[in-house]
Design an enzyme around this catalytic site. Structure first.
Site, PDB file in Angstrom:
ATOM      1  N   VAL A  47      -6.461  -3.252   4.553  1.00  0.00           N
ATOM      2  CA  VAL A  47      -5.138  -3.921   4.188  1.00  0.00           C
ATOM      3  C   VAL A  47      -4.432  -4.001   5.860  1.00  0.00           C
ATOM      4  O   VAL A  47      -4.056  -4.959   5.933  1.00  0.00           O
ATOM      5  CB  VAL A  47      -4.502  -3.151   3.340  1.00  0.00           C
ATOM      6  CG1 VAL A  47      -3.013  -4.026   3.187  1.00  0.00           C
ATOM      7  CG2 VAL A  47      -5.081  -3.389   1.799  1.00  0.00           C
ATOM      8  N   CYS A  48      -4.348  -3.025   6.384  1.00  0.00           N
ATOM      9  CA  CYS A  48      -3.836  -2.818   7.957  1.00  0.00           C
ATOM     10  C   CYS A  48      -4.393  -3.997   8.668  1.00  0.00           C
ATOM     11  O   CYS A  48      -3.637  -4.718   9.357  1.00  0.00           O
ATOM     12  CB  CYS A  48      -3.789  -1.637   8.312  1.00  0.00           C
ATOM     13  SG  CYS A  48      -2.878  -0.547   7.363  1.00  0.00           S
ATOM     14  N   THR A  49      -5.809  -4.044   8.830  1.00  0.00           N
ATOM     15  CA  THR A  49      -6.481  -5.165   9.722  1.00  0.00           C
ATOM     16  C   THR A  49      -6.127  -6.232   9.255  1.00  0.00           C
ATOM     17  O   THR A  49      -6.038  -7.261  10.294  1.00  0.00           O
ATOM     18  CB  THR A  49      -7.854  -4.639   9.618  1.00  0.00           C
ATOM     19  OG1 THR A  49      -8.117  -3.462  10.121  1.00  0.00           O
ATOM     20  CG2 THR A  49      -8.635  -5.750  10.400  1.00  0.00           C
ATOM     21  N   LEU A  52      -2.380  -7.052  10.358  1.00  0.00           N
ATOM     22  CA  LEU A  52      -2.201  -7.247  11.827  1.00  0.00           C
ATOM     23  C   LEU A  52      -2.996  -8.434  12.107  1.00  0.00           C
ATOM     24  O   LEU A  52      -2.300  -8.938  13.258  1.00  0.00           O
ATOM     25  CB  LEU A  52      -2.647  -5.798  12.595  1.00  0.00           C
ATOM     26  CG  LEU A  52      -1.457  -4.741  12.086  1.00  0.00           C
ATOM     27  CD1 LEU A  52      -1.954  -3.490  12.927  1.00  0.00           C
ATOM     28  CD2 LEU A  52      -0.134  -5.003  12.414  1.00  0.00           C
TER      29      LEU A  52
END
Length: 157
Positions: A47-49, A52
């Site tokens: 999710v973070c990737t 970002l």
């Protein structure tokens, strides 16, 4: 668990190292730019990737003469450099590694169980006040359109 600081308060100042080892102080933007703080759990996670990458794709919308974006995690600086290099992330990724989670704790978004920040966002206006905040579940990505609306509103105020 109650998460986050109250909107309207002064944003806690901090100085953290970015993925290149340069110090970045929140107070250095005071009087010049509104700042979007993106606390995210872990570099290289799904999710973070995705989030970002979306910020990278829309960076010109986020970063202007009046606005800045800073992404914060508790990953070590060298991991953040590898992450930025591998994913082409060309905005500041700040390491809240040591003392571990100190800034995330100051913003009341540190998850003691996981040892990482919650997926939280704050907008800090040019005077250093928190003007907006949102806290998402770890597995739920942010609504970047709403983030842009709130960041622009702070910059125009």
């Amino acid at each position: 668990m109650s998460v986050g600081l109250v909107v309207g308060e002064s944003a806690p100042d901090f100085t953290l190292r970015d993925q290149f080892g340069a110090d970045v102080a929140l107070s250095s933007f005071r009087g010049r730019k509104s700042v979007l703080l993106l606390f995210y759990p872990f570099a290289f996670s799904g999710v973070c990737t995705g989030e970002l990458h979306q910020v990278r794709e829309r960076l010109a919308e986020f970063v202007t003469f009046d606005t800045e974006v800073l992404a914060l995690s508790c990953d070590p600086m060298f991991s953040l450099r590898a992450y930025a290099d591998s994913d082409g992330l060309n905005f500041p990724l700040l390491s809240d590694f040591w003392p571990h989670g100190e800034v995330a704790r100051a913003y009341e978004v540190f998850d003691e169980q996981s040892g990482c920040p919650c997926r939280s966002s704050y907008v800090v206006d040019r005077e250093g006040r928190l003007t907006w905040a949102v806290h998402n579940a770890v597995s739920v990505g942010r609504d970047l359109d709403e983030h842009l609306v709130q960041l622009r509103a702070a910059a125009e105020a």
